[in-house]
Design a protein around this motif. Structure first.
Motif, PDB file in Angstrom:
ATOM      1  N   TYR A  18       0.825  -1.201   0.000  1.00  0.00           N
ATOM      2  CA  TYR A  18       0.000   0.000   0.000  1.00  0.00           C
ATOM      3  C   TYR A  18       0.866   1.261   0.000  1.00  0.00           C
ATOM      4  CZ  TYR A  18      -4.245  -2.691   0.522  1.00  0.00           C
ATOM      5  OH  TYR A  18      -5.289  -3.553   0.298  1.00  0.00           O
ATOM      6  N   LEU A  19       1.992   1.224   0.701  1.00  0.00           N
ATOM      7  CA  LEU A  19       2.884   2.386   0.695  1.00  0.00           C
ATOM      8  C   LEU A  19       3.476   2.620  -0.688  1.00  0.00           C
ATOM      9  CD1 LEU A  19       4.705   2.078   4.132  1.00  0.00           C
ATOM     10  CD2 LEU A  19       2.837   3.619   3.494  1.00  0.00           C
ATOM     11  N   VAL A  22       0.818   4.456  -2.579  1.00  0.00           N
ATOM     12  CA  VAL A  22       0.754   5.855  -2.144  1.00  0.00           C
ATOM     13  C   VAL A  22       1.924   6.629  -2.743  1.00  0.00           C
ATOM     14  CG1 VAL A  22       0.974   7.377  -0.132  1.00  0.00           C
ATOM     15  CG2 VAL A  22      -0.537   5.388  -0.035  1.00  0.00           C
ATOM     16  N   THR A  27      -4.271   7.541  -3.466  1.00  0.00           N
ATOM     17  CA  THR A  27      -4.769   7.927  -2.140  1.00  0.00           C
ATOM     18  C   THR A  27      -5.538   6.747  -1.576  1.00  0.00           C
ATOM     19  OG1 THR A  27      -4.935  10.249  -2.752  1.00  0.00           O
ATOM     20  CG2 THR A  27      -6.243   9.523  -0.876  1.00  0.00           C
ATOM     21  N   ARG A  39      -6.454   8.869   6.055  1.00  0.00           N
ATOM     22  CA  ARG A  39      -6.231   8.910   4.619  1.00  0.00           C
ATOM     23  C   ARG A  39      -4.722   8.941   4.390  1.00  0.00           C
ATOM     24  NH1 ARG A  39      -9.257  13.480   2.295  1.00  0.00           N
ATOM     25  NH2 ARG A  39      -7.715  14.707   3.415  1.00  0.00           N
ATOM     26  N   LEU A  40      -4.236   8.011   3.584  1.00  0.00           N
ATOM     27  CA  LEU A  40      -2.817   7.956   3.246  1.00  0.00           C
ATOM     28  C   LEU A  40      -2.607   8.645   1.908  1.00  0.00           C
ATOM     29  CD1 LEU A  40      -1.995   4.252   4.161  1.00  0.00           C
ATOM     30  CD2 LEU A  40      -1.680   6.286   5.566  1.00  0.00           C
TER      31      LEU A  40
END
Length: 87
Positions: A18-19, A22, A27, A39-40
């Protein structure tokens, strides 16, 4: 803009993936059951936002530090049980 929604458990299991998303501009909204809690988003830093603090001492001096030793023996399991019982 369509945002991806992810449960906390899924985020924990696949955080690195997920990083990466991002980092590439995606988002991601983190959900606790049906409630959005975070929210990332990619962090946009200017050179003014980031500062490097030089160390005051050489890292080799860390070896000279002595560990702190408790005065009496500590039963860690007992402390954890007490802590859990107080919740």
């Amino acid at each position: 803009m369509v945002m991806k929604h992810v449960k906390v458990s899924e985020l924990k299991a696949r955080l690195s993936a997920y990083l990466r998303e991002v980092r590439s501009g995606e988002t991601i909204v983190v959900m606790d059951r049906l409630t959005p809690i975070a929210r990332l988003v990619s962090l946009e830093l200017d050179s003014e936002d980031l500062s490097v603090i030089e160390p005051r001492r050489d890292a080799s001096e860390l070896r000279k530090l002595k560990p702190v030793r408790p005065r009496k023996r500590v039963n860690v399991v007992e402390l954890l049980r007490e802590s859990r019982d107080q919740r």
